[in-house]
Enzyme design. Structure first.
Site, short mmCIF file in Angstrom:
data_model
loop_
_atom_site.label_atom_id
_atom_site.label_comp_id
_atom_site.label_asym_id
_atom_site.label_seq_id
_atom_site.Cartn_x
_atom_site.Cartn_y
_atom_site.Cartn_z
CB SER A 70 59.33 -67.24 42.36
OG SER A 70 60.40 -66.95 42.94
CE1 TYR A 99 59.10 -72.37 43.85
CE2 TYR A 99 60.77 -70.76 43.73
CZ TYR A 99 59.29 -71.12 44.00
OH TYR A 99 58.70 -70.25 44.66
N1 LIG Z 1 57.90 -67.94 50.31
C1 LIG Z 1 58.57 -67.19 49.41
O1 LIG Z 1 59.99 -66.37 49.77
C2 LIG Z 1 58.03 -67.14 48.07
C3 LIG Z 1 58.74 -66.47 47.13
C4 LIG Z 1 58.38 -66.63 45.97
C5 LIG Z 1 57.20 -67.16 45.52
N2 LIG Z 1 56.51 -68.03 46.42
C6 LIG Z 1 55.37 -68.45 45.99
O2 LIG Z 1 54.43 -67.94 46.92
C7 LIG Z 1 53.29 -69.31 47.30
C8 LIG Z 1 53.23 -69.47 48.75
O3 LIG Z 1 54.48 -69.58 49.26
P1 LIG Z 1 54.69 -70.03 50.51
O4 LIG Z 1 56.01 -69.67 51.19
O5 LIG Z 1 53.52 -69.40 51.34
O6 LIG Z 1 54.43 -71.68 50.79
P2 LIG Z 1 54.43 -72.51 51.97
O7 LIG Z 1 54.29 -71.85 53.42
O8 LIG Z 1 55.44 -73.75 51.87
O9 LIG Z 1 52.83 -73.32 51.81
C9 LIG Z 1 52.64 -73.90 50.61
C10 LIG Z 1 51.16 -74.18 50.62
O10 LIG Z 1 50.96 -74.84 49.48
C11 LIG Z 1 50.13 -76.13 49.87
N3 LIG Z 1 50.39 -77.03 48.91
C12 LIG Z 1 51.77 -77.61 48.46
N4 LIG Z 1 51.47 -78.44 47.34
C13 LIG Z 1 50.56 -78.80 47.39
C14 LIG Z 1 49.73 -79.37 46.24
N5 LIG Z 1 50.33 -80.23 45.60
N6 LIG Z 1 48.25 -79.51 46.28
C15 LIG Z 1 47.79 -78.44 47.15
N7 LIG Z 1 48.11 -77.70 48.03
C16 LIG Z 1 49.60 -77.88 48.04
C17 LIG Z 1 50.55 -76.31 51.35
O11 LIG Z 1 49.54 -77.30 51.93
P3 LIG Z 1 49.87 -78.04 53.09
O12 LIG Z 1 50.35 -77.42 54.08
O13 LIG Z 1 48.82 -78.78 53.24
O14 LIG Z 1 50.93 -79.01 52.50
C18 LIG Z 1 50.49 -74.93 51.77
O15 LIG Z 1 49.01 -74.57 51.98
C19 LIG Z 1 54.07 -70.46 46.41
O16 LIG Z 1 53.59 -70.49 44.89
C20 LIG Z 1 55.44 -69.98 46.35
O17 LIG Z 1 56.30 -70.82 45.01
C21 LIG Z 1 57.07 -67.87 47.75
#
Ligand SMILES: NC(=O)c1ccc[n+]([C@@H]2O[C@H](COP(=O)([O-])OP(=O)(O)OC[C@H]3O[C@@H](n4cnc5c(N)ncnc54)[C@H](OP(=O)(O)O)[C@@H]3O)[C@@H](O)[C@H]2O)c1
Length: 249
Positions: A145, A158
C-alpha cells in the site's frame, strides 16, 4: 496493437479475489486468457456471483473459501486450486484487512488480526504455492500500500503490515530469482472499494485535491499493473513494488 503475452491458459490464484481490487484483477486475468481461482474468506455470495460471471461458457473461473491466516485452510486451498485447473502459474496475494485504530485504542487481538492476514497470510500462501509454480516462469504478485511509505494517523499497524509486504517481496525475489520465479508488489493509493467507503465519504474531496491526477483511483487502475507483472513482458522485473496512487507519493 500490442498485447501482453504468456497468459493464455495460465492458472492464477487470486486471494481476496471476490471483491474490490481483487475482483478487478480476477476479471482482468480472465480477459487476458487466464483460468482463475478466486479465494475469499466469508462473503460466499460475492465470490460465487463473480466466479459464475467470469466462468461463463469457458469455465475459466471458480471460487474457493479459505482464511489465508489459517495454515490448514491455506494447505486445503492450494490443494483444491491445483486440482481444479491442474496446476498453478501465478499467485496474487491480494487478501488483506484494512482496519485503522489510533494509539491507545489498540489491543492484541486487533494487532494480530491485521498482521496474521496481511503478513503471515502472504508468507503462508507463498510457501504453499512454491511446489507448484513453474521454474522458470512462475509469478508472485503481492499487495502492499502507498500507506507503507506515507502512514497517516491511525494507520500504523496496517502501514507496518504493508511495509512488511514490501520487504517480503524484495527478499522472496532474491530467494526465488535463481528458480526463474519473479516476485513483485503493487502499492495502491486510495482506491474506491468497500475498504475505503468511509474514508472517501469523510475525506474524498481532500484526497482528490492532493492527487495530481485529480480523481479517486478505481480497481481497474490497479488490475492492469497486475496483468503486466504476470506477463512475459515483465520477466526482467523482480523484487520491485510499484506505487500506483495517481502521483500522491
Ligand atoms: N482499497 C484501497 O484503497 C487500497 C489501498 C492500498 C492497498 N490496498 C490493498 O489492496 C488489496 C485489496 O484491497 P480492497 O480494497 O480490494 O479490499 P476489500 O474490498 O476489503 O476486499 C478484501 C478481500 O480480501 C478478502 N479477505 C480479507 N481477509 C481475508 C482472509 N483472512 N483470508 C482470505 N481472504 C480474506 C475478502 O474476502 P471476504 O469478502 O470473503 O471477506 C475480500 O475478497 C488489499 O491487500 C489492500 O490492503 C487497498
Amino acid at each position: 496493437m500490442t498485447t501482453l503475452t504468456g497468459l493464455q491458459g495460465k492458472v492464477a490464484l487470486v486471494t481476496g479475489g471476490s471483491r474490490g481490487i481483487g475482483a478487478a484483477v480476477s476479471r482482468h486475468l480472465v480477459s487476458l486468457g487466464c483460468r482463475v481461482v478466486i479465494a475469499y474468506r466469508s462473503d460466499h455470495e460475492a465470490a460465487d456471483r463473480l466466479a459464475v460471471e467470469l466462468a461463463g461458457d469457458s469455465g475459466a473461473c471458480t471460487a474457493v473459501q479459505a482464511d489465508v491466516a489459517d495454515p490448514e485452510a491455506v494447505t486445503a486451498l492450494m490443494a483444491r486450486a491445483v486440482e481444479v485447473f491442474g496446476g498453478l502459474d501465478i499467485l496474487v496475494n491480494c487478501a488483506a484487512l484494512g482496519h485503522y485504530r489510533a494509539l491507545g485504542k489498540m489491543d492484541a487481538a486487533f494487532i494480530r488480526s491485521i498482521l496474521d492476514t496481511n503478513v503471515m497470510g502472504t508468507v503462508l500462501m507463498t510457501e504453499a504455492a512454491l511446489p507448484h509454480l513453474p521454474s522458470p516462469g512462475g509469478r508472485i504478485i503481492n499487495f502492499a500500500s502507498a500507506l507503507a511509505y506515507r502512514p497517516i494517523p491511525t494507520s500504523s499497524v496496517y502501514s507496518a503490515s504493508k511495509a512488511a509486504v514490501v520487504t517480503l517481496t524484495h527478499a522472496f525475489a532474491k530467494e526465488l530469482g535463481p528458480r526463474g520465479i519473479t516476485v513483485n508488489a503493487v502499492a495502491p493509493g486510495v482506491i474506491e472499494t468497500d475498504m475505503t467507503t468511509k474514508i472517501i465519504e469523510e475525506r474524498g474531496e481532500q484526497i482528490i485535491a492532493m492527487t495530481p491526477l485529480a480523481r479517486i483511483g478505481q480497481p481497474g487502475d490497479i488490475a492492469g499493473i497486475v496483468g503486466f507483472l504476470a506477463s512475459t513482458e515483465a520477466g526482467w522485473v523482480t523484487g520491485r513494488t510499484i506505487i500506483a496512487d495517481g502521483g500522491v507519493t
